[in-house]
Write a protein that holds these residues in place. Structure first.
Motif, mmCIF file in Angstrom:
data_model
loop_
_atom_site.group_PDB
_atom_site.id
_atom_site.type_symbol
_atom_site.label_atom_id
_atom_site.label_comp_id
_atom_site.label_asym_id
_atom_site.label_seq_id
_atom_site.Cartn_x
_atom_site.Cartn_y
_atom_site.Cartn_z
ATOM 1 N N VAL A 389 0.890 -1.370 0.045
ATOM 2 C CA VAL A 389 -0.018 -0.216 0.581
ATOM 3 C C VAL A 389 1.336 1.400 -0.009
ATOM 4 O O VAL A 389 0.890 2.255 -1.117
ATOM 5 C CB VAL A 389 -0.766 -0.171 1.622
ATOM 6 C CG1 VAL A 389 -1.406 1.950 1.409
ATOM 7 C CG2 VAL A 389 -2.258 -1.511 0.956
ATOM 8 N N ASP A 390 1.281 1.123 1.088
ATOM 9 C CA ASP A 390 2.801 2.279 1.116
ATOM 10 C C ASP A 390 3.906 2.098 2.261
ATOM 11 O O ASP A 390 4.147 2.042 2.828
ATOM 12 C CB ASP A 390 1.930 3.742 1.406
ATOM 13 C CG ASP A 390 2.556 4.473 1.486
ATOM 14 O OD1 ASP A 390 3.995 5.007 0.671
ATOM 15 O OD2 ASP A 390 2.386 5.401 1.188
ATOM 16 N N ALA A 391 5.072 1.332 1.512
ATOM 17 C CA ALA A 391 5.967 0.678 1.777
ATOM 18 C C ALA A 391 7.091 1.754 2.182
ATOM 19 O O ALA A 391 7.151 1.446 3.757
ATOM 20 C CB ALA A 391 6.968 0.550 1.346
ATOM 21 N N ASP A 392 7.369 3.488 2.353
ATOM 22 C CA ASP A 392 7.529 4.741 2.798
ATOM 23 C C ASP A 392 6.757 5.186 3.976
ATOM 24 O O ASP A 392 7.291 6.804 4.428
ATOM 25 C CB ASP A 392 9.117 5.203 2.112
ATOM 26 C CG ASP A 392 7.865 5.735 0.843
ATOM 27 O OD1 ASP A 392 6.749 5.504 1.174
ATOM 28 O OD2 ASP A 392 9.018 6.212 0.125
ATOM 29 N N GLY A 393 5.264 4.885 3.258
ATOM 30 C CA GLY A 393 4.819 6.179 4.006
ATOM 31 C C GLY A 393 4.925 7.489 3.642
ATOM 32 O O GLY A 393 5.149 7.878 3.176
ATOM 33 N N SER A 408 -1.939 -4.138 -1.888
ATOM 34 C CA SER A 408 -3.030 -3.601 -2.284
ATOM 35 C C SER A 408 -3.446 -4.728 -3.584
ATOM 36 O O SER A 408 -2.899 -5.844 -3.431
ATOM 37 C CB SER A 408 -2.218 -2.449 -2.696
ATOM 38 O OG SER A 408 -1.984 -2.889 -3.594
ATOM 39 N N SER A 409 -5.284 -4.587 -3.669
ATOM 40 C CA SER A 409 -5.515 -4.842 -4.583
ATOM 41 C C SER A 409 -4.727 -5.304 -5.902
ATOM 42 O O SER A 409 -4.327 -4.516 -6.505
ATOM 43 C CB SER A 409 -6.855 -4.813 -4.506
ATOM 44 O OG SER A 409 -7.867 -5.250 -5.468
ATOM 45 N N GLY A 410 -4.674 -6.634 -5.921
ATOM 46 C CA GLY A 410 -4.213 -7.199 -7.394
ATOM 47 C C GLY A 410 -2.600 -7.553 -6.989
ATOM 48 O O GLY A 410 -2.063 -7.546 -7.886
ATOM 49 N N ALA A 437 -9.369 -13.905 -1.707
ATOM 50 C CA ALA A 437 -9.910 -13.396 -1.730
ATOM 51 C C ALA A 437 -11.024 -13.580 -3.521
ATOM 52 O O ALA A 437 -10.320 -14.338 -4.215
ATOM 53 C CB ALA A 437 -8.908 -12.115 -2.482
ATOM 54 N N PRO A 438 -12.003 -13.957 -3.524
ATOM 55 C CA PRO A 438 -12.326 -13.991 -4.554
ATOM 56 C C PRO A 438 -12.525 -14.358 -6.040
ATOM 57 O O PRO A 438 -12.457 -14.184 -6.564
ATOM 58 C CB PRO A 438 -14.070 -13.804 -4.021
ATOM 59 C CG PRO A 438 -13.643 -12.523 -3.408
ATOM 60 C CD PRO A 438 -12.673 -12.582 -2.340
ATOM 61 N N GLN A 459 -7.379 -8.162 3.417
ATOM 62 C CA GLN A 459 -8.592 -9.047 4.142
ATOM 63 C C GLN A 459 -9.934 -8.275 2.422
ATOM 64 O O GLN A 459 -9.831 -7.110 2.793
ATOM 65 C CB GLN A 459 -9.077 -7.964 4.728
ATOM 66 C CG GLN A 459 -7.574 -8.179 6.704
ATOM 67 C CD GLN A 459 -8.143 -9.736 6.803
ATOM 68 O OE1 GLN A 459 -9.218 -9.765 7.061
ATOM 69 N NE2 GLN A 459 -7.595 -10.214 6.314
ATOM 70 N N VAL A 460 -10.465 -8.908 2.093
ATOM 71 C CA VAL A 460 -11.391 -8.783 1.413
ATOM 72 C C VAL A 460 -12.502 -7.807 1.888
ATOM 73 O O VAL A 460 -12.910 -8.167 3.473
ATOM 74 C CB VAL A 460 -12.397 -10.039 1.230
ATOM 75 C CG1 VAL A 460 -13.511 -9.822 -0.049
ATOM 76 C CG2 VAL A 460 -11.439 -10.679 0.552
#
Length: 460
Positions: A389-393, A408-410, A437-438, A459-460
């Motif tokens: 999502v954001d490795a270094d914030g 992140s999604s994907g 994840a369906p 998390q879905v």
């Protein structure tokens, strides 16, 4: 006069006698300074089961429970202060005290002793809660607390600014297995184990604790585990600790701790193992942990494994760790780690470095650049951006609190792992580990084919 001979009458008589005895033996409360000018004076006058209630204020003394199972209760850290005056341990339990010996609600400071400047426990197991140990020193080990053949329970305590030239600036456990819960170890200094040192078959249980800004002048900034000392460390944070030689966050020497759901970030070592160093037959079990922004100036930014060390590393994430020479993520020499369901991405100069007759097995992991030629490919490995999502914030600095190593999604790491262990039902974030994840094709293996790589489950 008619005697009471019925069963009910006899029971009533017995109950009355018991009430009378209980009243005569009821626990007493000694108030300091009301009933006694000193805490030790109140302890000396108390009996098992009694309470010594200490008002706010600074008390210049050194106290000894002398084997009494009593409670000594202060008004709270920063309010009730016991100042040892630089002369001996501030608090001593060395006469077989049990868990019913309680110390609570104090700041323990200015102790100076050979061992245990703040508190010394020998063959005793007191309960210590809601206390601050600060500014204590020991000539040998255990600046804040020294435990020898003891099993104290230590909860909601802070160990800060304590020091010892040898072992355990904050706490030193020798042949001891304390239970340490919800405690903070910060800014402590020692030769080995700035925050905590465990030696000679010490196996503490350490849960929900923070080790930050501690220094090991010879090694092990956060925690040192030495000679068959294998603590169980769960839900702990090791951040900003520093060490000369080995193990900025943790150094294991002939010890094999169980480390679960922990964060190692921003730790440094002048030579080996910024996050964790394992040496001489150390084989820790490391699960659901992150290693980010750790630095070793020679080798093993995230983890260093050496001389017959065989850690089992599962569902861990290594990101943004660095070493000047080899093994930004992990360095192995004469070692045989088993790595599965892990992510190694963004480490410098490389992810996993192997040399010196090491046997490294990696399976179902995402390793940037792929596996080194002499690494055993256990199958299921990939080399694709994990899409954190954001490795270094937001501060753009990896290894700090705002880093986000969630998937992140994907992400190609979703539903591509291979692991099944009902002892590890939750990920590092406390979320349920076994989530499918369906919309993602399951490429994993084993009992469940939809487990994720890395420390966090999508998390879905």
């Amino acid at each position: 006069m008619t005697q009471l001979r019925t069963p009910i009458a006899k029971l009533l008589l017995l109950f009355t006698v018991l009430l009378t005895l209980t009243g005569s033996l009821s626990a007493a409360t000694f108030n300091v300074p009301g009933d006694s000018a000193t805490i030790q004076g109140a302890i000396d006058g108390a009996s098992n089961g009694d309470t010594v209630q200490v008002a706010a204020g600074t008390y210049f003394e050194n106290i000894n429970f002398n084997g009494k199972n009593i409670s000594v209760i202060g008004a709270g850290p920063g309010l009730s202060i016991i100042d040892g005056g630089g002369s001996g341990s501030v608090v001593t339990c060395s006469s077989g005290e049990t868990s019913t010996t309680v110390l609570s609600g104090f700041t323990i400071t200015n102790g100076s002793a050979t061992v245990g400047g703040g508190m010394r426990n020998a063959s005793s197991s007191p309960t210590v809660t809601n206390c601050t140990f600060s500014g204590n020193t020991a000539d040998s080990g255990g600046g804040g607390m020294y435990n020898n053949s003891s099993r104290p329970t230590v909860t909601n305590c802070t160990f800060s600014g304590n020091s010892a030239p040898n072992d355990g600036g904050g706490m030193y456990n020798r042949s001891s297995s304390p239970t340490v819960i919800n405690c903070t170890f910060s800014g402590n200094t020692a030769g080995a184990g700035g925050g905590m040192s465990n030696s000679s078959n010490s196996n503490p249980t350490v849960t929900n604790c923070t080790f930050s800004g501690n220094t090991g002048t010879s090694g092990a900034g956060g925690m040192f585990n030495y000679i068959n000392s294998s603590p169980t460390v769960t839900n702990c944070t090791f951040s900003g600790n520093s060490a000369n030689n080995y193990g900025g966050g943790m150094f294991n020497f002939s010890s094999s701790p169980t480390v679960t759901n922990c964060t190692f970030s921003g730790n440094t070592s002048t030579y080996y193992g910024g996050g964790m160093a394992n040496n001489s037959d150390s084989s820790p079990t490391v699960t659901n942990c992150t290693f980010s922004g750790n630095t070793a100036y020679f080798a093993g930014g995230g983890m260093f494994n050496y001389i017959n060390s065989s850690p089992t590393v599962t569902n861990c994430t290594f990101s943004g760790n660095s070493a000047n020479n080899y093994g930004g993520g992990m360095f192995n020499e004469q070692a045989s780690p088993t790595v599965s369901n892990c992510i190694f991405w963004g480490d410098s100069p490389d992810e996993i470095y192997t040399s010196g007759a090491s046997t490294v097995t990696v399976s179902f992991s995402d390793v940037q650049g792929g596996l080194q030629g002499d690494t055993i490919d256990g199958g299921g490995n990939i080399a694709v951006d994990p899409l954190f999502v954001d490795a270094d914030g937001q501060d753009n600095t990896i290894g700090t609190e705002d880093d986000n190593l969630l998937l992140s999604s994907g992400s190609p790491c979703i539903d591509s792992g291979s692991f099944f262990d009902f002892n590890s039902l939750f990920d590092l974030g406390g979320n349920y580990r076994y989530v499918d994840a369906p919309t993602t094709i399951n490429t994993g293996s084993g009992v469940l084919t939809f487990l994720d790589m890395g420390a966090y489950e999508f998390q879905v």
